[in-house]
Write a protein that holds these residues in place. Structure first.
Motif, PDB file in Angstrom:
ATOM      1  N   ASN A 473      35.540  37.187  34.271  1.00 11.95           N
ATOM      2  CA  ASN A 473      35.127  38.133  35.285  1.00 11.95           C
ATOM      3  C   ASN A 473      34.675  36.588  36.706  1.00 11.95           C
ATOM      4  O   ASN A 473      35.132  35.421  36.280  1.00 11.95           O
ATOM      5  N   GLU A 474      35.215  36.246  37.560  1.00 11.34           N
ATOM      6  CA  GLU A 474      34.903  35.671  38.934  1.00 11.34           C
ATOM      7  C   GLU A 474      35.782  34.547  39.345  1.00 11.34           C
ATOM      8  O   GLU A 474      35.772  33.433  39.158  1.00 11.34           O
ATOM      9  N   SER A 477      36.900  31.989  41.970  1.00 14.56           N
ATOM     10  CA  SER A 477      36.085  30.976  42.118  1.00 14.56           C
ATOM     11  C   SER A 477      35.576  30.560  40.340  1.00 14.56           C
ATOM     12  O   SER A 477      36.158  28.604  41.463  1.00 14.56           O
ATOM     13  N   LYS A 478      36.149  30.064  39.693  1.00 13.23           N
ATOM     14  CA  LYS A 478      36.089  29.699  38.570  1.00 13.23           C
ATOM     15  C   LYS A 478      37.341  28.360  39.058  1.00 13.23           C
ATOM     16  O   LYS A 478      36.681  26.784  38.284  1.00 13.23           O
ATOM     17  N   GLN A 543      31.518  42.426  42.881  1.00 11.57           N
ATOM     18  CA  GLN A 543      29.709  41.643  42.482  1.00 11.57           C
ATOM     19  C   GLN A 543      30.366  41.633  41.151  1.00 11.57           C
ATOM     20  O   GLN A 543      30.703  42.601  40.099  1.00 11.57           O
ATOM     21  N   MET A 544      30.505  39.851  40.714  1.00  9.04           N
ATOM     22  CA  MET A 544      31.576  39.700  39.227  1.00  9.04           C
ATOM     23  C   MET A 544      33.023  40.369  39.226  1.00  9.04           C
ATOM     24  O   MET A 544      33.397  40.674  37.984  1.00  9.04           O
ATOM     25  N   ASP A 546      36.673  39.337  40.973  1.00  7.93           N
ATOM     26  CA  ASP A 546      37.506  37.742  41.459  1.00  7.93           C
ATOM     27  C   ASP A 546      36.304  36.706  41.321  1.00  7.93           C
ATOM     28  O   ASP A 546      37.189  35.427  41.588  1.00  7.93           O
ATOM     29  N   PHE A 547      35.449  37.142  42.621  1.00  3.88           N
ATOM     30  CA  PHE A 547      34.973  35.913  43.412  1.00  3.88           C
ATOM     31  C   PHE A 547      33.534  35.100  43.004  1.00  3.88           C
ATOM     32  O   PHE A 547      32.933  36.623  43.222  1.00  3.88           O
ATOM     33  N   THR A 548      33.145  35.073  42.997  1.00  7.15           N
ATOM     34  CA  THR A 548      31.275  34.535  42.968  1.00  7.15           C
ATOM     35  C   THR A 548      30.650  35.237  44.332  1.00  7.15           C
ATOM     36  O   THR A 548      30.977  33.540  45.200  1.00  7.15           O
ATOM     37  N   GLU A 549      29.657  35.690  44.213  1.00  9.91           N
ATOM     38  CA  GLU A 549      29.145  36.201  45.929  1.00  9.91           C
ATOM     39  C   GLU A 549      30.098  35.531  46.876  1.00  9.91           C
ATOM     40  O   GLU A 549      29.714  34.429  47.250  1.00  9.91           O
ATOM     41  N   TYR A 555      36.167  32.152  49.956  1.00 11.66           N
ATOM     42  CA  TYR A 555      36.280  30.836  48.780  1.00 11.66           C
ATOM     43  C   TYR A 555      37.132  30.128  48.981  1.00 11.66           C
ATOM     44  O   TYR A 555      38.121  29.110  47.988  1.00 11.66           O
TER      45      TYR A 555
END
Length: 754
Positions: A473-474, A477-478, A543-544, A546-549, A555
């Protein structure tokens, strides 16, 4: 920081006339951020103190993650520990509740205070300042006051005549639905002293904390309760109760009972410890040996005066000074002290350790604070920042996972948020020349963390050059945050002359390029076979996902380490700026106002941290005036001296640190680099104390609401045309002079992105 909720803005404004003898702490408005998005708390704490003694209005909601929400109608009581500006409820240890009449053991619902020990209150009869909080509890008629030291606090209750009591609720803590109280212990030491502990399975697992409390008046009588029933010792029926003076369980309360005269004052002083009851008592006796409430309050206020003097606003309106010093106050709330007066603390391995050569700290909200809070500490809190780095290294040594902190809380790791942002904190300190920590050991810890094969897709990230969305997930962003952290690792390797490591991590730092989609001009998820995500909506917040918040639009700009590389992907600096402009002008049919209480302007979201460097990209791309106008707009509209003045979680000072840097006119766009980027100052004159007699004097000539554009800059007496401010120019003090005007100028424009 976690998902937001929207609350209506308050019209409440603090108006406090200044006088010639006004102290810096007098400008602090602890209520700022207590309404809506900020999630701060109003109660007293010493700078970076282990105790945060504050009222709790609700134990479970996102809006009361700090314990208190300005719009709530009732107060439960006053607990000893709180988080400042975070998005998950935690702490709230050891609630003290003054009552009159028939005592109650449970709080009851907040909108029906008569059903429990809650009390209604009015903001008209509530006061908050640095080191002090007071509120009149309307249902009981008790006036409650409190102040705090580093490891202890004092409550001063003024009771009416009649039957009165003080309840200590060990079962209370700030909690999510899946958190629980594991175990508690309570002991009546004598006729005016109690001690105890509880073990909480909360955001930080198996969080253990101890307390000792002394009452200024001996109890007329007392009762001990377990699971709502009074404990009466009977050795034939239970093994848990040694006597009615000592009880074990997971739902304990203590009630001190009194017959009080009109306006009778009863005080309680409390010490806490992560190690033992004995240490809690020693912390209490060492810090508050007498019943001197006003003396402790003055000591704490003086401590705030000293800390606030490290960054002084010498000119400005009352509102501006209140906003400025409150922001600095919030920056100095965390990370918090986490060791007893004798140097002992409970480590990540749950063992008791002795801090040698450093002061141990906790509450590392690193996904947030690496961006501006710790860079601010590098300038005005260098020794404390080194203590924090040594605390991170101790965490690494005690970690079964052999990792630096991600989001650590007391003796636990929450694993909240993404990235490995201890790394930029450590590397930024090294680049800035801070001493006092073992750099070889730090390098070992940084490398072990950045290469951990079981942490959030790192193995796939290094193999593929990105984190695939079908494995994590995310994922986007990670990838982007790892790439920035890897830039920092490469800088550290360069300092050590480790060429192979430097090359490895410079390659990893460029991983962001693997998720740039030239068709949309945005970052987009890929699976482990290299295929783009098909159901791609660049404006969608999942939420949860490909992107974090955030969204892809938000991003895409998380490449502060390589603005030139991102601009090249987008077709050059002109195309880069045009794309950046679109971030602020996005509009859809469901959005009638581009700016809401969450800090949104188009797709730009100032209320969340990944956006905080974005406005400074305009300067690096050769059009600084575009960022200047927007920076000043945000400083004016998304900060202030009201309870609702923060448009996002303050997140242990990060929102406030952005304000402070930006109001001074420069910002650490890329922490762990050797420079800052100029923006648009909103102050007229400020002085930064760098220690050892070194001061940085900052002035903005022709300052005003309309004059938001830099016309020229001088640094240490030299004309300065570069948008970057090297650390070397200010590390020994000096001066910066801005000349402001009402129209964009060519200052800072040129062949940028270099």
């Amino acid at each position: 920081m976690r998902p937001k909720i929207v609350l209506a803005l308050s019209a409440f404004v603090f108006l406090h006339p200044a006088s010639a003898d006004t102290r810096l702490s007098d400008y602090v408005r602890p209520m700022v951020g207590t309404q809506g998005e900020g999630n701060t708390f109003p109660g007293p704490s010493a700078p970076f103190g282990m105790v945060q003694l504050s009222p709790d209005t609700d134990p479970i909601t996102w809006a009361t993650a700090s314990g208190y929400e300005y719009t709530d109608p009732s107060i439960m009581g006053f607990s000893m520990t709180h988080l400042s500006g975070t998005g998950i409820p935690e702490l709230g240890d050891f609630l003290f509740v003054p009552q009159t009449g028939e005592p109650k053991l449970d709080p009851g619902p907040k909108d029906k205070p008569d059903e429990g020990y809650r009390s209604r209150f009015s903001h008209d009869q509530e006061t908050a300042s640095a080191g002090y909080y007071q509120v009149k509890l309307l249902d009981s008629g008790v006036n409650a006051e409190m102040t705090a030291g580093l490891r202890s606090g004092m409550l001063r209750f003024t009771f009416p005549e009649g039957q009165s009591s003080i309840l200590t609720d060990l079962h209370h803590f700030l909690t999510g639905d899946h958190f629980k109280m594991i175990w508690s212990h309570l002991r009546v030491e004598d006729g005016s002293t109690i001690t105890g502990m509880h073990l909480v399975d909360g955001w930080a697992k198996e969080r253990q904390i101890f307390f000792a409390a002394k009452f200024s008046r001996p109890f007329d009588s007392y009762k001990v309760y377990s699971d709502g029933k009074e404990v009466k010792y009977d050795s034939y029926k239970t093994y848990r109760f040694r006597s009615s003076r000592e009880v074990f369980g997971n739902n304990l309360r203590f009630l001190a009972e009194y017959d009080t005269k009109a306006d009778e004052v009863i005080q309680v002083k409390i010490g806490i410890s992560p190690v033992s009851v004995e240490n809690a008592m020693a912390n209490l006796d060492g810090e508050i040996p007498e019943w001197d409430f006003d003396g402790l309050m003055e000591k704490t206020k003086s401590a705030w005066d000293a800390e606030l003097a490290k960054l002084q606003l010498t000119e400005g309106s009352q509102e501006q000074k209140e906003t400025f010093y409150t922001a600095l106050y919030h920056c100095f709330m965390a990370p918090t002290l986490y060791q007893d007066a004798n140097g002992e603390y409970r480590g990540l391995d749950r063992e008791v350790h002795q801090a040698e050569g450093f002061t141990n700290h906790t509450v590392f909200s690193l996904w947030d604070t690496f961006r501006a809070t710790h860079p601010l500490f590098c300038l005005i809190q260098p020794k404390r920042n080194v203590d924090m780095i040594n605390s991170m290294l101790a965490h690494y040594d005690q970690s079964a996972d052999h990792m630096l902190p991600i989001w650590s809380l007391q003796s636990g790791e929450t694993w909240c948020m993404i990235g490995y942002h201890s790394v930029p904190v450590i590397v930024d300190a090294m680049v800035k020349g801070l001493e006092g920590f073992d750099k070889e050991h730090a390098y070992e810890a940084v490398m072990a963390t950045a290469t951990h094969p079981e942490y959030d897709g790192i193995a796939a990230y290094e193999k593929l050059g990105y984190v695939p969305f079908d494995l994590e997930n995310e994922s986007v962003s990670k990838t982007l945050e790892y790439a920035y952290d890897d830039y920092c690792v490469a800088r550290m390797a360069e300092l050590f002359g480790k060429e192979d490591d430097q090359a490895r991590f410079e390659k990893r730092a460029a991983s962001y390029k693997n998720l740039y989609d030239p068709e949309t001009g945005l970052m987009r998820g890929k699976d482990s076979t290299g295929k783009w995500r098909e159901d791609f909506n660049p404006h969608e917040y999942v939420q949860m996902g490909d992107f974090t918040e955030g969204t892809s639009w938000q991003y895409t700009w998380h490449v502060q380490q390589d603005v030139e590389g991102l601009a090249e992907l987008m077709g050059g600096k002109e195309a880069f700026v045009a794309k950046l402009d679109q971030l602020f002008t996005f509009h859809d049919d469901e959005t009638t106002d581009m700016e809401d209480v969450q800090g949104r302007i188009g797709e730009y979201w100032h209320g969340n941290e990944p956006a905080h460097h974005v406005l400074y990209m305009y300067a690096v791309a050769g059009q600084p005036w575009k960022g200047q106008e927007k920076i000043r707009h945000i400083l004016k509209t998304q900060y202030g001296n009201r309870p609702d003045a923060l448009t996002g979680n303050d997140d242990c000072g990060q929102m406030s640190a952005w304000y402070l840097f930006s109001s001074l006119g420069f910002y650490p766009m890329c922490p762990a680099s050797d420079s800052y980027v100029f923006g648009s100052p909103s102050i007229e004159h400020a002085v930064m104390d760098l220690g050892n007699g070194r001061k940085l004097d900052i002035k903005a000539e022709n300052q005003g609401d309309a004059n938001v554009y830099i016309q020229s800059v001088e640094v240490n007496g030299k004309p300065w045309t570069d948008v970057r401010l090297p650390y070397a120019e200010i590390k020994d003090g000096g001066n910066i002079v801005y000349h402001m005007g009402p129209a964009p100028s060519q200052w800072g424009a040129g062949d940028r992105v270099k």
